[in-house]
Write a protein that holds these residues in place. Structure first.
Motif, PDB file in Angstrom:
ATOM      1  N   ILE A  53       0.838  -1.215   0.000  1.00 33.32           N
ATOM      2  CA  ILE A  53       0.000   0.000   0.000  1.00 33.32           C
ATOM      3  C   ILE A  53       0.861   1.249   0.000  1.00 33.32           C
ATOM      4  CG2 ILE A  53      -1.464   1.423   1.502  1.00 33.32           C
ATOM      5  CD1 ILE A  53      -3.213  -0.804   2.013  1.00 33.32           C
ATOM      6  N   SER A  83       0.122  -4.893   3.462  1.00 36.17           N
ATOM      7  CA  SER A  83       0.328  -3.670   4.264  1.00 36.17           C
ATOM      8  C   SER A  83       0.879  -4.016   5.634  1.00 36.17           C
ATOM      9  CB  SER A  83      -1.019  -2.944   4.395  1.00 36.17           C
ATOM     10  OG  SER A  83      -0.871  -1.843   5.243  1.00 36.17           O
ATOM     11  N   HIS A  85      -0.061  -2.513   8.309  1.00 33.65           N
ATOM     12  CA  HIS A  85      -1.187  -2.404   9.234  1.00 33.65           C
ATOM     13  C   HIS A  85      -2.446  -2.497   8.384  1.00 33.65           C
ATOM     14  CE1 HIS A  85      -3.448  -0.898  12.727  1.00 33.65           C
ATOM     15  NE2 HIS A  85      -4.178  -0.238  11.835  1.00 33.65           N
ATOM     16  N   VAL A  86      -3.400  -3.320   8.838  1.00 28.45           N
ATOM     17  CA  VAL A  86      -4.614  -3.450   8.020  1.00 28.45           C
ATOM     18  C   VAL A  86      -5.766  -2.733   8.699  1.00 28.45           C
ATOM     19  CG1 VAL A  86      -4.057  -5.563   6.818  1.00 28.45           C
ATOM     20  CG2 VAL A  86      -5.031  -5.689   9.109  1.00 28.45           C
ATOM     21  N   GLN A  87      -6.645  -2.156   7.878  1.00 25.43           N
ATOM     22  CA  GLN A  87      -7.832  -1.533   8.449  1.00 25.43           C
ATOM     23  C   GLN A  87      -9.063  -1.818   7.607  1.00 25.43           C
ATOM     24  OE1 GLN A  87      -7.043   2.669   8.844  1.00 25.43           O
ATOM     25  NE2 GLN A  87      -5.330   2.447   7.458  1.00 25.43           N
ATOM     26  N   LEU A 106      -1.877  -8.685   5.865  1.00 31.23           N
ATOM     27  CA  LEU A 106      -0.733  -8.088   6.546  1.00 31.23           C
ATOM     28  C   LEU A 106       0.546  -8.605   5.893  1.00 31.23           C
ATOM     29  CD1 LEU A 106      -1.508  -8.361  10.347  1.00 31.23           C
ATOM     30  CD2 LEU A 106      -0.928  -6.274   9.113  1.00 31.23           C
ATOM     31  N   GLN A 108       3.258  -9.393   7.180  1.00 33.65           N
ATOM     32  CA  GLN A 108       3.964 -10.463   7.882  1.00 33.65           C
ATOM     33  C   GLN A 108       3.380 -11.843   7.569  1.00 33.65           C
ATOM     34  OE1 GLN A 108       2.802  -8.720  11.786  1.00 33.65           O
ATOM     35  NE2 GLN A 108       2.703 -10.848  12.413  1.00 33.65           N
ATOM     36  N   ARG A 109       2.216 -11.909   6.894  1.00 29.92           N
ATOM     37  CA  ARG A 109       1.645 -13.217   6.506  1.00 29.92           C
ATOM     38  C   ARG A 109       2.528 -13.936   5.503  1.00 29.92           C
ATOM     39  NH1 ARG A 109      -1.233 -13.016  10.836  1.00 29.92           N
ATOM     40  NH2 ARG A 109      -2.959 -11.539  10.783  1.00 29.92           N
ATOM     41  N   ASP A 112       4.402 -17.143   6.643  1.00 26.88           N
ATOM     42  CA  ASP A 112       3.737 -18.447   6.589  1.00 26.88           C
ATOM     43  C   ASP A 112       3.545 -18.779   5.105  1.00 26.88           C
ATOM     44  OD1 ASP A 112       2.229 -20.676   6.822  1.00 26.88           O
ATOM     45  OD2 ASP A 112       0.627 -19.768   8.013  1.00 26.88           O
ATOM     46  N   ARG A 114       3.320 -21.308   3.100  1.00 25.33           N
ATOM     47  CA  ARG A 114       2.349 -22.237   2.531  1.00 25.33           C
ATOM     48  C   ARG A 114       0.968 -21.563   2.436  1.00 25.33           C
ATOM     49  NH1 ARG A 114       2.972 -27.165   5.965  1.00 25.33           N
ATOM     50  NH2 ARG A 114       5.183 -26.752   5.625  1.00 25.33           N
ATOM     51  N   ASP A 133      -6.822 -10.531  10.841  1.00 29.32           N
ATOM     52  CA  ASP A 133      -6.818  -9.380  11.746  1.00 29.32           C
ATOM     53  C   ASP A 133      -8.026  -8.469  11.478  1.00 29.32           C
ATOM     54  OD1 ASP A 133      -5.070  -7.951  13.787  1.00 29.32           O
ATOM     55  OD2 ASP A 133      -5.426  -6.350  12.331  1.00 29.32           O
TER      56      ASP A 133
ATOM     57  N   ARG B 451       8.817 -19.741  13.260  1.00 31.69           N
ATOM     58  CA  ARG B 451       8.168 -18.762  12.392  1.00 31.69           C
ATOM     59  C   ARG B 451       7.058 -18.038  13.147  1.00 31.69           C
ATOM     60  NH1 ARG B 451       3.290 -18.429  10.677  1.00 31.69           N
ATOM     61  NH2 ARG B 451       3.133 -20.624  10.038  1.00 31.69           N
ATOM     62  N   ASP B 455       6.653 -14.205  14.077  1.00 36.53           N
ATOM     63  CA  ASP B 455       5.402 -13.552  13.719  1.00 36.53           C
ATOM     64  C   ASP B 455       4.859 -12.737  14.908  1.00 36.53           C
ATOM     65  OD1 ASP B 455       4.076 -13.471  11.311  1.00 36.53           O
ATOM     66  OD2 ASP B 455       2.374 -14.608  12.101  1.00 36.53           O
ATOM     67  N   ARG B 462       4.784  -4.113  15.296  1.00 37.30           N
ATOM     68  CA  ARG B 462       3.784  -3.390  14.507  1.00 37.30           C
ATOM     69  C   ARG B 462       2.871  -2.585  15.432  1.00 37.30           C
ATOM     70  NH1 ARG B 462      -0.887  -5.584  12.643  1.00 37.30           N
ATOM     71  NH2 ARG B 462      -0.205  -7.658  13.247  1.00 37.30           N
ATOM     72  N   ALA B 471      -0.631   4.181  11.045  1.00 36.44           N
ATOM     73  CA  ALA B 471      -0.501   4.200   9.588  1.00 36.44           C
ATOM     74  C   ALA B 471      -1.654   4.950   8.939  1.00 36.44           C
ATOM     75  CB  ALA B 471      -0.446   2.764   9.057  1.00 36.44           C
ATOM     76  N   ASP B 484     -10.502   3.645  12.355  1.00 38.54           N
ATOM     77  CA  ASP B 484      -9.749   2.441  12.714  1.00 38.54           C
ATOM     78  C   ASP B 484      -9.735   2.252  14.227  1.00 38.54           C
ATOM     79  OD1 ASP B 484      -8.226   0.211  11.920  1.00 38.54           O
ATOM     80  OD2 ASP B 484      -6.383   1.235  12.550  1.00 38.54           O
ATOM     81  N   ARG B 488     -11.765  -0.899  16.501  1.00 37.96           N
ATOM     82  CA  ARG B 488     -11.106  -1.841  17.405  1.00 37.96           C
ATOM     83  C   ARG B 488     -11.545  -1.665  18.854  1.00 37.96           C
ATOM     84  NH1 ARG B 488      -6.573  -3.953  14.411  1.00 37.96           N
ATOM     85  NH2 ARG B 488      -6.668  -2.991  12.363  1.00 37.96           N
TER      86      ARG B 488
END
Lengths: 216, 597
Positions: A53, A83, A85-87, A106, A108-109, A112, A114, A133, B451, B455, B462, B471, B484, B488
């Motif tokens: 993004i 991104s 940070h997701v919103q 995100l 950082q996915r 993983d 696979r 998230d 991992r 994570d 983050r 962000a 946002d 939450r």
């Protein structure tokens, strides 16, 4: 499968190339900013675009703007938006014109590998992949605002969350250690509780669930 | 009309009574003093009337002395009454006194004859004094002072030979030696020096007339003209009318006294007409403005002296509060009650203060207006100084707190990184090292666990980054970021947005965001609320932020570091923060920040 990557950080761009190469994708072009990305897409007409993004020059949301334009200009091209940070708002915007062929995860996915590669394939074949998230945010919101969601059992809420992420029944069954038949039972009860029209098409199902969760 | 007549009269009477009742004590004291002078003056007039040898052929000429006295008395008192700060009234009375003394020489009482003899030339000196002191009543300039001193010396000292050295003079009892030649010499000297003083006076007045503005000249020219006429008549009428036209002494005296009676009237009219009097009074203000800062008395004192109203008050306008405050900083109501006038002082079209004055004392409100214009800049400076002094201390404290807040924030980030992420990374590094050493579980499982650990660390990083600078705020702006935040919230929260992203400068959006974040975090932690509402809307040039909950209330702005930090941040932008949190009635935080873009 032909892919174009838009990512301004060289290390991550290279890492993505490696992951995608190992996953059986063919990276035909990489771009370090949104303008370059759109040019590369127009030139290569890839099946899938992966974009960050936040990109130069303003480091705001040009990747998202580019994604929307690519989806509008090239209906055959699926887009995966990444991104830090997701919103919820971005997810709603990405899904607003049409569902399917779109993902929002995100960054950082990627680790993983696979699951990430699976999500990429899902999106490339017209599916949807929404980050857990955001789905969690959506579900928490819906639970507070809507008694129907709050009345679902814990298991049903788990199934609902995975449906919202864009998972197929088989995928849900594998994750929750259930049989596919049990998943179908859960989904039909969720449909009843939320008064959603029954639809066997997984792609359309995601959209219905997300629309339900994001209704104001 | 006939029916309303009595009512109107009653109203008028009431108003007059109120005006009288509300006059300042000093003003009432002045009134009493002037009344006393009037009574005393009338007493002396009566005395003179009683002592003058009336009945003879000079009766008419002699009667002119008491009449002149009354004219001087009335003119002097009128000028003094209407212009308490102007000394011309007192000077006119002094001239009246001099006239009384010279008139006293016409009685048959030895003491009065003595006084009259000594002060025979005094009126001329006082006239010179009057002309040179006009319009303010004080002598300005060295030349004027010297001329007046010379005039007095000439009229008193050079008068001595006429009675000390002449056995057949006006006062034979005072004669020391009979030296007629010396006496004549003295008389010539007096004429010469007195004439020189008159010429010098004429020169000074001519210079002043040339320097005067056109409107001033309209007042000065007739006055000076009359003065020249009067002096010429007094000095030369004996020679011209008496010697050349053959008038008798009585006719000449009548002419002289009549001309003298016109002098106080001319001065009183000139003083009251104001054109020049105003410059005289504003002259003082000008001197005050020019005085060095520390020696300068308060602006109200200067104005009171200039405008002759000891009850003058100076108010400063506080645009933020929409109200006036007095010099002590106490808010005052600007209701103009009967008897008090209010003159608003403006500078460059903006209101900076007001002068409150006694209507009874201010014959011309125009004068207050002019004075207001003269002191506007000084008034603004005084107001700014007062404001600055009080805000300087606040600013210093605020700066210290801001530095402390920034320091505390850095400590928090360092602590978070140290306690959380650093420990996690050490553990992950250990785990990675053990991956190669083999062990119980399969490599695949252990790699996955590693991992997932990374994570989790990434998630923590983050979140930390997000808490420092979200962000959404950077990418889109306030409304996206607030959305946002609300998304939450674990408590049902409604967001009402009436502001577009980028409406306000980034720093305003950022502070607004952290205000909302802090308020929501507090609500989650302490309020026990069941629902929360967040409202963001732009009104004119201000951004209004409102966070309210239906919780237990009792939040104290001074208690929490969070709320205090909020207040600091808002203060920096010139905004305001209000917290209403009565126990049991929820909490409402209202913030207004200038958004001016």
């Amino acid at each position: 499968m032909r892919v174009v990557i838009g990512e301004d950080e060289a290390l991550l761009r290279r890492g993505l190339e490696l992951v995608l190469g190992d996953g059986g994708f063919e990276v035909v072009a990489t771009a370090a900013d949104a303008v370059e990305l759109e040019r590369a897409v127009a030139e290569h007409r890839p099946r899938l675009v992966i974009t960050d993004i936040r990109m130069p020059p303003s480091f705001t949301d040009e990747g998202l703007v580019a994604a929307a334009r690519i989806r509008a200009g090239f209906p055959g091209t699926a887009v995966m938006v990444l991104s830090q940070h997701v919103q919820r708002r971005y997810a709603v915007e990405l899904l607003s014109d049409r569902a399917g062929g779109v993902g929002y995860l995100l960054k950082q996915r990627i680790a993983d590998v696979r699951t990430f590669v699976g999500d990429l394939r899902e999106v490339a074949t017209g599916g949807t992949a929404i980050d857990p998230d955001i789905v969690a945010v959506m579900l928490a919101r819906a639970r507070l605002a809507d008694s129907a969601v709050g009345a679902l059992t814990a298991r049903q809420q788990e199934v609902l969350a995975l449906m919202a992420e864009g998972r197929s029944n088989a995928s849900i069954a594998a994750r929750l250690f259930l049989t596919e038949k049990a998943v179908v039972q859960h989904t039909s009860r969720i449909y009843d509780a939320l008064a959603l029209p029954v639809d066997s098409d997984a792609h359309r199902r995601v959209l219905a669930v997300l629309q339900y969760l994001n209704a104001d | 009309m006939t029916q309303t007549g009595p009512a109107a009269t009653a109203l008028l009477r009431n108003t007059l009574q109120r005006v009288r009742a509300e006059r300042s004590p000093l003003r009432r004291s002045l009134d009493r003093a002037l009344l006393t002078i009037l009574a005393t003056g009338l007493g002396f007039t009566l005395l003179l009337l009683a002592l003058l040898p009336l009945g003879g052929p000079e009766t008419f000429a002699l009667l002119l002395f008491p009449i002149n006295l009354i004219v001087y008395l009335c003119a002097g008192l009128l000028a003094w009454f209407h212009r308490p700060s102007n000394r011309m009234g007192a000077l006119i009375l002094l001239a009246g006194g001099a006239l009384f003394l010279s008139g006293a020489g016409n009685t048959e009482i030895p003491l009065f004859i003595l006084l009259g003899t000594v002060a025979a030339s005094l009126p001329l000196a006082v006239f010179i004094h009057l002309f040179l002191a006009f319009p303010s009543g004080t002598l300005t300039g060295r030349a004027a002072k010297m001329v007046v001193a010379t005039a007095y010396a000439t009229s008193i000292l050079l008068q001595l030979p006429s009675y000390l050295l002449l056995a057949n003079g006006a006062m034979p009892g005072l004669t020391i030696v009979h030296e007629p030649e010396l006496a004549v010499l003295g008389e010539h000297m007096q004429s010469a020096v007195g004439g020189a003083a008159l010429v010098a006076t004429a020169a000074i007045l001519l210079v002043r007339l040339r320097r005067a503005t056109r409107s001033e000249r309209r007042v000065l020219a007739p006055l000076y003209g009359y003065g020249v006429f009067a002096i010429v008549v007094i000095l030369f009428s004996t020679r011209f009318f008496g010697a050349m036209l053959g008038w008798d002494g009585i006719a000449v005296a009548v002419l002289q006294l009549s001309v003298l009676a016109g002098v106080p009237i001319a001065f009183a009219l000139a003083v009251l007409r104001g054109g020049v009097a105003r410059t005289g009074e504003l002259e003082e203000l000008g001197a005050w403005l020019g005085a060095a800062g520390d020696e300068k008395p308060a602006i109200a004192v200067a104005l009171a002296r200039t405008l002759g109203d000891p009850s003058i008050e100076v108010w400063f306008w506080m645009p933020g509060h929409g109200a006036y405050v007095d010099v002590q900083g106490v808010e005052v109501t600007a209701d103009v009650d009967a008897g008090r006038g209010l003159e608003v002082v403006e500078l460059d079209g903006r209101r900076i203060g007001a002068i409150s004055y006694d209507n009874a004392l201010m014959v011309e409100p125009e004068l207050a207006r002019t004075a207001g214009r003269v002191v506007a800049i000084a008034l603004d400076r005084e107001r700014l100084t007062a404001e600055l002094r009080s805000s300087r201390r606040d600013l210093q404290l605020s700066r210290e707190r801001l530095v402390e807040a920034a320091d505390a924030e850095r400590r928090r980030i360092a602590q978070d990184l140290h306690d959380g992420l650093q420990v996690q990374l050490v553990l992950l590094a250990l785990e990675a090292q053990q991956l190669g050493n083999g062990g119980g579980a399969s490599l695949d499982e252990r790699a996955t666990a590693l991992r997932m650990g990374i994570d989790a660390a990434a998630t923590e990083l983050r979140n930390l980054v997000h808490s420092v600078m979200p962000a959404a705020l950077v990418q889109r702006g306030l409304s996206a970021a607030a959305e946002d935040l609300v998304d939450r919230m674990p408590i049902p929260t409604v967001l009402e947005l009436d502001v577009a992203d980028g409406d306000c400068p980034p720093v305003v959006e950022s502070i607004a965001y952290f205000v909302v974040a802090e308020a929501l975090a507090n609500a989650v932690k302490y309020s026990q609320a069941r629902s929360i509402a967040v409202r963001l809307h732009r009104q004119a040039d201000d951004l209004h932020i409102e966070v309210l909950d239906d919780g237990i209330g009792g939040a104290r702005p001074s208690a929490g570091a969070g709320l205090r930090g909020m207040a600091e941040r808002i203060d920096v932008l010139g905004g305001s923060l209000a917290v209403a949190s009565e126990p049991g009635r929820g909490t409402r935080i209202k913030v207004e920040v200038p958004c001016g873009s």
